[in-house]
Each structure stands twice: as C-alpha cells, then as structure tokens.
Motif scaffolding. Structure first.
Motif, PDB file in Angstrom:
ATOM      1  N   ASN A 748       0.820  -1.221   0.000  1.00 16.18           N
ATOM      2  CA  ASN A 748       0.000   0.000   0.000  1.00 16.18           C
ATOM      3  C   ASN A 748       0.846   1.260   0.000  1.00 16.18           C
ATOM      4  OD1 ASN A 748      -2.426  -1.405  -0.007  1.00 16.18           O
ATOM      5  ND2 ASN A 748      -2.532  -1.481   2.243  1.00 16.18           N
ATOM      6  N   LEU A 749       2.081   1.161   0.506  1.00 10.82           N
ATOM      7  CA  LEU A 749       2.995   2.300   0.499  1.00 10.82           C
ATOM      8  C   LEU A 749       3.823   2.352  -0.787  1.00 10.82           C
ATOM      9  CD1 LEU A 749       4.269   2.222   4.203  1.00 10.82           C
ATOM     10  CD2 LEU A 749       2.671   3.865   3.174  1.00 10.82           C
ATOM     11  N   LYS A 750       3.371   1.613  -1.814  1.00  3.14           N
ATOM     12  CA  LYS A 750       4.031   1.610  -3.130  1.00  3.14           C
ATOM     13  C   LYS A 750       5.455   1.060  -3.053  1.00  3.14           C
ATOM     14  CE  LYS A 750       0.423   3.897  -4.549  1.00  3.14           C
ATOM     15  NZ  LYS A 750      -0.753   3.173  -5.004  1.00  3.14           N
ATOM     16  N   GLN A 751       5.630   0.005  -2.283  1.00  6.51           N
ATOM     17  CA  GLN A 751       6.920  -0.676  -2.199  1.00  6.51           C
ATOM     18  C   GLN A 751       6.709  -2.152  -2.534  1.00  6.51           C
ATOM     19  OE1 GLN A 751       9.000   0.088   1.489  1.00  6.51           O
ATOM     20  NE2 GLN A 751       8.153   2.162   1.658  1.00  6.51           N
ATOM     21  N   PRO A 752       6.310  -2.441  -3.804  1.00  6.13           N
ATOM     22  CA  PRO A 752       5.961  -3.835  -4.147  1.00  6.13           C
ATOM     23  C   PRO A 752       7.141  -4.790  -4.079  1.00  6.13           C
ATOM     24  CG  PRO A 752       6.017  -2.459  -6.102  1.00  6.13           C
ATOM     25  CD  PRO A 752       6.152  -1.534  -4.943  1.00  6.13           C
ATOM     26  N   GLN A 753       8.343  -4.306  -4.402  1.00  3.51           N
ATOM     27  CA  GLN A 753       9.484  -5.212  -4.386  1.00  3.51           C
ATOM     28  C   GLN A 753       9.798  -5.673  -2.960  1.00  3.51           C
ATOM     29  OE1 GLN A 753      10.807  -6.162  -7.360  1.00  3.51           O
ATOM     30  NE2 GLN A 753      11.870  -7.724  -6.130  1.00  3.51           N
ATOM     31  N   MET A 817      -7.795  -4.031 -16.939  1.00  2.00           N
ATOM     32  CA  MET A 817      -7.191  -2.949 -16.157  1.00  2.00           C
ATOM     33  C   MET A 817      -6.247  -2.122 -17.020  1.00  2.00           C
ATOM     34  SD  MET A 817      -6.441  -4.805 -12.518  1.00  2.00           S
ATOM     35  CE  MET A 817      -5.548  -3.407 -11.889  1.00  2.00           C
ATOM     36  N   SER A 818      -6.234  -0.814 -16.759  1.00  2.00           N
ATOM     37  CA  SER A 818      -5.285   0.078 -17.402  1.00  2.00           C
ATOM     38  C   SER A 818      -4.014   0.122 -16.569  1.00  2.00           C
ATOM     39  CB  SER A 818      -5.885   1.485 -17.525  1.00  2.00           C
ATOM     40  OG  SER A 818      -6.187   2.004 -16.227  1.00  2.00           O
ATOM     41  N   ASP A 819      -3.037   0.882 -17.050  1.00  2.00           N
ATOM     42  CA  ASP A 819      -1.761   0.947 -16.339  1.00  2.00           C
ATOM     43  C   ASP A 819      -1.906   1.587 -14.964  1.00  2.00           C
ATOM     44  OD1 ASP A 819      -0.601  -0.234 -18.485  1.00  2.00           O
ATOM     45  OD2 ASP A 819       0.121   1.660 -19.373  1.00  2.00           O
ATOM     46  N   GLU A 820      -2.862   2.547 -14.847  1.00  2.00           N
ATOM     47  CA  GLU A 820      -3.030   3.191 -13.541  1.00  2.00           C
ATOM     48  C   GLU A 820      -3.627   2.243 -12.513  1.00  2.00           C
ATOM     49  OE1 GLU A 820      -4.027   4.371 -16.354  1.00  2.00           O
ATOM     50  OE2 GLU A 820      -2.765   6.148 -16.690  1.00  2.00           O
ATOM     51  N   ASP A 821      -4.421   1.269 -12.959  1.00  2.00           N
ATOM     52  CA  ASP A 821      -5.084   0.376 -12.015  1.00  2.00           C
ATOM     53  C   ASP A 821      -4.148  -0.676 -11.443  1.00  2.00           C
ATOM     54  OD1 ASP A 821      -7.449   1.699 -12.448  1.00  2.00           O
ATOM     55  OD2 ASP A 821      -8.056   0.374 -14.092  1.00  2.00           O
ATOM     56  N   TYR A 822      -2.964  -0.795 -11.972  1.00  2.00           N
ATOM     57  CA  TYR A 822      -2.051  -1.828 -11.471  1.00  2.00           C
ATOM     58  C   TYR A 822      -1.546  -1.510 -10.066  1.00  2.00           C
ATOM     59  CZ  TYR A 822      -1.740  -4.452 -15.805  1.00  2.00           C
ATOM     60  OH  TYR A 822      -2.039  -5.240 -16.892  1.00  2.00           O
ATOM     61  N   ASP A 823      -1.591  -0.216  -9.727  1.00  2.00           N
ATOM     62  CA  ASP A 823      -1.063   0.162  -8.415  1.00  2.00           C
ATOM     63  C   ASP A 823      -2.057  -0.087  -7.289  1.00  2.00           C
ATOM     64  OD1 ASP A 823       1.225   0.970  -9.585  1.00  2.00           O
ATOM     65  OD2 ASP A 823       0.571   3.073  -9.838  1.00  2.00           O
ATOM     66  N   THR A 824      -3.267  -0.481  -7.618  1.00  2.00           N
ATOM     67  CA  THR A 824      -4.276  -0.721  -6.587  1.00  2.00           C
ATOM     68  C   THR A 824      -4.172  -2.160  -6.114  1.00  2.00           C
ATOM     69  OG1 THR A 824      -5.725   0.882  -7.634  1.00  2.00           O
ATOM     70  CG2 THR A 824      -6.723  -0.613  -6.031  1.00  2.00           C
ATOM     71  N   LEU A 825      -4.079  -2.325  -4.784  1.00  2.00           N
ATOM     72  CA  LEU A 825      -3.922  -3.652  -4.213  1.00  2.00           C
ATOM     73  C   LEU A 825      -5.258  -4.136  -3.682  1.00  2.00           C
ATOM     74  CD1 LEU A 825      -1.891  -5.879  -3.382  1.00  2.00           C
ATOM     75  CD2 LEU A 825      -1.817  -4.795  -1.127  1.00  2.00           C
ATOM     76  N   PRO A 826      -5.776  -5.248  -4.166  1.00  2.00           N
ATOM     77  CA  PRO A 826      -7.034  -5.777  -3.628  1.00  2.00           C
ATOM     78  C   PRO A 826      -6.838  -6.292  -2.204  1.00  2.00           C
ATOM     79  CG  PRO A 826      -6.087  -7.346  -5.135  1.00  2.00           C
ATOM     80  CD  PRO A 826      -5.221  -6.118  -5.214  1.00  2.00           C
ATOM     81  N   MET A 827      -7.892  -6.202  -1.418  1.00  2.00           N
ATOM     82  CA  MET A 827      -7.825  -6.685  -0.023  1.00  2.00           C
ATOM     83  C   MET A 827      -7.800  -8.201  -0.008  1.00  2.00           C
ATOM     84  SD  MET A 827      -7.634  -4.017   1.844  1.00  2.00           S
ATOM     85  CE  MET A 827      -7.943  -4.730   3.429  1.00  2.00           C
ATOM     86  N   ALA A 828      -6.929  -8.723   0.873  1.00  2.00           N
ATOM     87  CA  ALA A 828      -6.817 -10.184   0.970  1.00  2.00           C
ATOM     88  C   ALA A 828      -7.945 -10.730   1.820  1.00  2.00           C
ATOM     89  CB  ALA A 828      -5.469 -10.536   1.596  1.00  2.00           C
TER      90      ALA A 828
END
Length: 828
Positions: A748-753, A817-828
């Motif tokens: 969620n803090l944009k640190q996927p790696q 999904m578009s490129d902008e939607d990739y940054d959204t993380l679905p709830m587990a």
C-alpha cells in the motif's frame, strides 16, 4: 474454677503435637478441644485449637477460635498468625493485617532460621513468616506499596522465604537479586553460636571487599534488575562497624541492638581470662523449645557470663583454694572419706594444697574448669590415710609450693580427657615422694585462667616436662567442629547459588523476558531442571512468546514425567487449542479431571476442548466453574471473555475482562481482551491504549505488537503500523500474521518489491495458507507480471475453494485494467 494442673496441660499439648506431626488432624482437634475446655483462659490452648481447625481447612472455625486472643494488645503470636491466615482465606484482609500489627512487639525479634531439626522445631512463626503473611494480606487488598515493604522485610530476615520473592516479582517490584540471596547477620550469628570456635568463624566471615566484589561479579554476569530507584526496598546504604559492612537504618539494626556476637575490646580493659572459658549460647536462642521445653533429650542451660577471679596469692596461715569458676554442672559427689575443708586443721590444709586440689570451694566459685570450659574432675586420691607431716613453719617451702602452682597456671596448656585420666592414675599411684612433683600438674588441670608472667622463676627440670608438649583434648575437638562449620558454609553457598539462578529466571519470566528466562533455567543442573516447577516455567516461557509448538513439547515431557502435575496445565491446553489438536486436548481434559476435578486448571482444559469444537456455550460454563473454584484465577476470566467475543456478546466480555484485570493488575491477557472488545466496537483509540498497556507488561509477545499495528492501520496511519509490524517480525521471525500484514502495508505504500521479498519468506513459513498466495498474485499484478499473478491466484483458489468467486473476479479485472489500475492492491 480451680487453677489448671500444669502437668495435665503439658500432657495434652504433647498429645496434640504428636497427632499433628503424624497428620492425624481429627485426633489433634479432639485433644485440642479437651485442652481448651480444661484451660480456656490460656492463649496457648486457643492457639492449638485454632491451629487444628486451620489444618482441617475450617477457616471460619479457626477465625472464631483465635479472634479473642488475636485482637488483644500484645496478643499471642500463634493466635495472631492463625487468625491472619484465616482472614486471608476469608477475604478479611485489613482485619488480618491489623491483628499482626497488634502482636508485632512479640514477634519482631524472633528468628527461627537453622532451628528446625529432626529432634526439635519451633512451634511458633518467626518475624520472616509474619512479614510474609502480612505481605500476602496487603497484596490481596491491592495495596502494592505495603505488600512490597512487607515482602522485603521478610527477605531481609530470611533469604529463603521464596513466597516473599515470588510476591515481589508478581507485583512487578524492582529487586536486586544478588543483594537478597546472601548470608544475613542473623545467619552468621546462628552459625557462630553453633560453632563457637573463633578461628573457624574468622575463616567463615567474608570481608566487605570480597563480598562487594562477589556481588559486582554476580551483577555483571546476570543483570536482571531494572534501573534503580529511590524506593527500591533492597537498596541499602551501608556503614562500617568494626570492619563489618552492615545495613544502615534497616531492620537488622533493630534486631541487632544489644545482640552483637563480637564485642569490641578496649585496650585498657583487656582481661586475658575472658578468652579462656567459652560462654554459653546467646539468650536469644532460648526459644528453641517446645512449649517451654526442648524437644531433645536434654535441657540446655545457658552458662553464666561472669568470669572467675585469678587465683589469690597464698598466705602463710590462712590459705584458700586456687580460685573458683562459675559452672552450670552439678557438683561432684564427694567421697565418703572426704573431709570438710572448713573443719580441717592447718596441717591438713597445707597437705591438701600440695598433694591434691580441693574438689570444691565454698566461696563465690563452683567447680574448677579447664581452659576449654570443661569441668575438671575431682582428682582426690584414695590414698588419704597417714599423710606425711607438713613443715608449716618453713616459709621457704611454702613459697616454693606457691611458685610452682602459679608457674603451672602460667604454663597451663589445656589438658584433654586423656590427660585428666592419666592425672587420676598418677594421683592414685603417687606416694610421699611424688606429691611435690605432681603439684604443678594438678595446678594446670584445675586452672581455668591463663596468666602470662615471665618474671616467675622456672627451673629447667620443670620446663622439660613431657606433658606440656602433648596436644590438648579440646584443641583436637575444635578440628572436626571447624570442618563441620566449613561444610555448613559450603552448603549455604551452594543453596544461595541455586536460588540465585532460580530467582533470576523467575524474575525474568515475570517481567516477560522469556528467552532470557529459558536460558537461565537451562543452565541449572539436570537433576534440578527435570523437576515440575522448572519444566513448567520453561514451557511457559515458550508459551508467552507464542511458540506454542515448543511449549507443547515441554508440557508433554512434563506430563510424561509427572502425570499428576496440575499447575500450568491451563497454558498447555491453550497451546493445543492454538494448534487445533482436538484429540490431544480432549484427552488432556479427561486426564486432568481424573487427577483433580476440583482444580480450575482442569476445567480450563475442558473449556478449551469445547471451544476448539466451536461449542462456545459449553465452554463458557466450564470457565465459570473454574472461576467458582478459584475466584482469583485470572486466566479463567480471560478465556471466558474470549468465548463471549466469539458469541458476539461484547458487554459480557468487557465485564469478565475487567474482572481478570481486577484480580491481577499485570495480567496482560485481560488488557488484550479489553482492546479486542473496543476494536470490535470501532473504538480504535481505546483499543490502541489497551493494546499498548498489554504490550508494556509483556513486550516479548509479537501478537500484542501486531494488534497495535492493526489498530494504527485502521486509524489511517500505515507508517506507524509498519513500525509495529517490523518490530513484531523481529521479535518472532516465524510469525505469519505479522509478515502478512507487513507485506500488505509495504504494498500500500508503493513498495511492491519489498513486499514481494516479505511474501517469499512467508511462503516458506506457511506454504498452505491461501491468503499468502492471493497476496503474491496481487503484488505480481502491481509489478505487471500477469502470468505470475494468475498462477498464484489459481493456487490460492485451490487452497480455499470458498474464495474461488472472488479470485475469478480479480482475474477478469486483470484483463481489463489500465496501467493506472495496477497500483491498486485488492484486499486479501
């Protein structure tokens, strides 16, 4: 009413103690009733009757019986003690504490350490026991300050008062363990009285420098104490008195007034004779009695502290005995042919002083004693007929005899039993020629004083006597006494070392430094480690860290070695509950009920067995039964509260969690339960506050830290939540929940790696967890790795078929999904 016959009272008391010691409590109660009816005004009778009621767990009867005597000013110590114990069981805490205060003057100086043996014991509690009981009363009354003070006083008097140390740890007190488990002045005094050899005591007593060094080394090796505070009950300022380091303004100053075992000697008042006759035991030890009489076969009597005067200079016409000493031994039986010294003629008096000493003088003294303090036997010879005439008018001969006697006193080495027996033989075999030769030998036996006078003339013949070089009997007897004292010292050192380790472990455990406690317990000897108490503490250390599998192994070993063990089984059942082992939990519950169906631990196990089967109503009934059996069992309240939460009865859950905290303020499970209730009610601020309180008590539990992070995340503070999750992962790396939530916050803090690396570790920890693979698919989606995302979502769907519909929706959205939607993380 006629006064009671003391012999009847004594016989009834003896019968009562006989039955108490042999655990025939009903018999003891019967005889105590007879005694109280016969001598109802005697406080000792009331004490024995109350004691029998208390041993039979008849608390109300013990309370009523002892109340009248216990509430009097200067009350009987035994009545006060039993009354206070009954008050503790009946929840009348203030009444019991006040009763102990009223009798304080009678017990504050009592110390029974090292006075309980196979042949004797103390039937009344001492000051350490009274302070410990008072601490329990104040602790139950929730007055922590007074409880800590009482426990501290108990430990100062007796370091082996383990209940007092446990009470301090349970209250969260800051204690300095090396200052507790060491020799106290009372212990040193007791050892010195039991072994009166001065040289032995000098070797036993440690110098202040050595003691301080030992304490500093212990503190460096095991640093268990919190930062010192001014209110630390074990912070003792010290001052030096005669080279000793003694506590200043402590309880020992009050106890030691007028009781110093070593008295300073001024140079001008030095009396050599005071070193020769050992004094008797200290008057304070006369309490080793059983209703006024010692249980042993002999009644000991304290010897007088008055030293005998030196032998007076013999005059020409009115010569007296060589001096007298005060002794407690019976006077010797006189022979039938012994002549009263007062009726003797002058010639007979001279003859007595030359040939043999008088068996007893009638001045201030008693029988003669040797240098060791033993009474010298009478050496009156049977050869009393036809004594040779003495030259009374010869002053030279008289002076020669006195000089010889004085010189024998000067050179007197202590003669033992063998020398005395030889002396008797010589006295019987001595004829007219040998009397003058043995006079110096006799003087050496009867003298109890050492007079060092080098000015006296000594002939070379007298100096070459072989008897002077013989080792004295008492000196030979001092060697085994010294060895015994050294063994006692070594035994105490071993005990102090063991108790220091156990205390450090328990202190760390009660402050929830569980890993540190486990290491300390593992360092004790194997024979000590394989005991129920230590194994239970080790298992609890793993349990408090959330390592339920490791805790289960230790508990299983404990059960196999000690099948009747009850203490700690509530944590064992909870460990099985967390691992969802229904069969093992049910079997444990049945076994515990068979062992003791009236124990709260057994009903907690039964309740957990119902809970793991989702039968929450039956579980609540079991936990209520545990509370009925022990209203102070905080853990049963906590388990009951969790069942109410499962039934969504938050108000009832709130009530029982508050009861748990009220019973034990440092019960972190209760604070955690309150946080859960507030979280479910949406009161996240209150939830965070209670979670932090629980984590402050037990900072080593990662679940509490994770709960704080969860609330912070709900309060829209993800960075603060990340800090808590990271801390939880550091505390327990295998924690799956903490790592899963940390990975979600990173994503969620944009640190996927960073989130991907965390999830790879988590996949190794929980390979069968569907949420892990679902989260992996979401992170790969953020990294625009569609194939990896679909693969992980497929695995998650196979692990959790109920989530198939949700996973299918995510896959369908992935295509649109578009490129902008990739940054959204679905709830587990």
């Amino acid at each position: 009413m006629a006064p009671a016959n003391s012999h009847v009272v004594r016989q009834l008391q003896q019968l009562i103690y006989y039955h108490l010691d042999n655990h025939f409590l009903r018999n003891a109660l019967f005889f105590a009733g007879r005694l109280h009816a016969y001598d109802s005004k005697n406080a000792e009778s009331a004490y024995l009757l109350a004691l029998c009621h208390y041993r039979l767990d008849q608390l109300k009867s013990a309370y009523d019986t002892s109340r009248h005597q216990a509430l009097k000013p200067g009350a009987h110590v035994g009545c006060s003690y039993i009354f206070a114990q009954a008050c503790l069981g009946l929840s009348k805490y203030i009444e019991g504490a006040n009763a102990l205060d009223k009798s304080r003057g009678n017990w504050v100086r009592m110390n029974s350490w090292n006075k309980h043996t196979e042949s004797r014991r103390q039937h009344l509690p001492d000051a350490a026991a009274m302070h410990c009981l008072q601490g329990k009363l104040w602790q139950a009354y929730r007055d922590s300050a007074k409880a800590i003070e009482s426990y501290a006083e108990a430990l100062k008097l007796n370091p082996f008062m383990w209940d007092a140390f446990v009470g301090l740890c349970d209250l969260g007190a800051n204690v300095r363990i090396p200052n507790i488990f060491q020799m106290t002045p009372e212990m040193k005094r007791a050892l010195s009285l039991a072994n009166p050899d001065e040289s032995t005591l000098e070797t036993l007593d440690e110098s202040p420098t050595t003691n301080t060094l030992a304490q500093s080394q212990t503190s460096n090796n095991i640093n268990m104490s919190l930062p010192p505070s001014n209110n630390d009950p074990f912070t003792i300022s010290k001052n030096r008195v005669n080279g000793d380091v003694r506590p200043n303004l402590g309880i020992f100053d009050k106890l030691n007034i007028g009781k110093s075992s070593v008295t300073p000697i001024s140079g001008g008042d030095l009396d050599i004779s005071s070193f020769d006759t050992p004094t008797g035991p200290d008057a304070s030890l006369n309490g080793d009695v059983f209703l006024g009489k010692e249980l042993g076969s002999q009644q000991t009597t304290a010897t007088s502290g008055i030293e005998p005067p030196l032998a007076p200079i013999r005059k020409a016409r009115a010569r007296q005995g060589l001096g007298a000493e005060i002794s407690v031994d019976e006077p010797p039986k006189m022979r039938a042919n012994t002549i009263n010294p007062r009726s003797r003629s002058k010639a007979d008096s001279d003859e007595m002083s030359i040939g043999r000493p008088p068996s007893r003088t009638h001045g201030i003294g008693e029988r003669k004693r040797t240098v060791s303090g033993q009474t010298a036997p009478s050496v009156a010879s049977a050869n009393t007929s036809n004594p040779p005439p003495a030259n009374i008018n010869d002053p030279t001969g008289l002076q020669r005899r006195s000089t010889r006697l004085l010189r024998s006193i000067t050179r007197s080495g202590t003669l033992g039993t063998r020398d005395e027996i030889d002396l008797k033989k010589k006295a019987k075999a001595t004829g007219t020629k040998g009397r003058s030769t043995n006079a110096g030998h006799v003087g050496r036996v009867v003298s109890g004083n050492r007079i060092h006078d080098d000015s006296l003339g000594v002939s070379g013949k007298e100096q070459r006597r072989p008897s002077v070089s013989q080792p004295s009997g008492p000196e030979q007897k001092l060697k085994p006494a010294s060895s015994e004292a050294i063994k006692e010292k070594e035994a105490l050192a071993w005990l102090f070392d063991l108790f220091t380790k156990l205390a450090c472990g328990y202190f760390a455990q009660r402050h929830y430094r569980s890993q540190e406690a486990i290491q300390i317990y593992n360092n004790v000897t194997l024979s000590q480690r394989d005991t129920p108490w230590i194994l239970s503490q080790i298992a609890r250390g793993y349990f408090e860290q959330g390592l339920y599998s490791d805790a289960e192994k230790i508990y299983a070993r404990l059960r196999s070695m000690f099948p009747s063990q009850i203490e700690g089984m509530e944590q064992y059942s909870t460990s099985l509950w967390h691992q969802k082992k229904e069969t093992d939990l049910a079997f444990l519950a049945h076994e515990l009920v068979d062992v003791d169906r009236n124990s709260p631990q057994a009903w907690c196990a039964v309740g957990n067995s119902f809970s793991v089967q989702k039968d929450h109503d039956q579980a609540i009934k079991c936990f209520k039964r545990a509370v009925q059996l022990d209203p102070n069992f905080a853990y049963a309240y906590t388990l009951q509260g969790h069942e109410y939460i499962a039934n969504e009865e938050n108000d009832k859950a709130m009530s029982v969690f508050r009861s748990a905290v009220g019973v034990e303020n440092r019960h972190y499970n209760g604070w955690y339960g309150l946080g859960q209730v507030f979280e479910k009610q949406g009161k996240y601020d209150f939830a965070e506050q209670h979670y932090r309180t629980a984590a402050g008590i037990n900072p080593s539990n990662s679940l509490l830290i994770t709960s704080i992070g969860t609330v912070l995340e709900k309060l829209k503070n993800p960075r603060a939540a990340l800090v808590q999750y990271t801390k939880a992962c550091d505390l327990m790396p295998p924690s799956a929940i903490a790592r899963l939530k940390r990975a979600r916050v990173l994503a969620n803090l944009k640190q996927p790696q960073a989130a991907l690396e965390e999830l790879k570790l988590l996949k190794a920890i929980a390979p069968d967890e569907a949420n892990v693979f679902f989260m992996l698919g979401s992170v790969h989606k953020m990294l625009k790795q569609k194939s990896e995302a679909i693969r992980n979502w497929t695995i998650a769907g196979n692990l959790d078929p109920k989530a198939q519909s949700h996973i299918k929706e995510e896959m369908e959205r992935l295509e649109d999904m578009s490129d902008e939607d990739y940054d959204t993380l679905p709830m587990a």
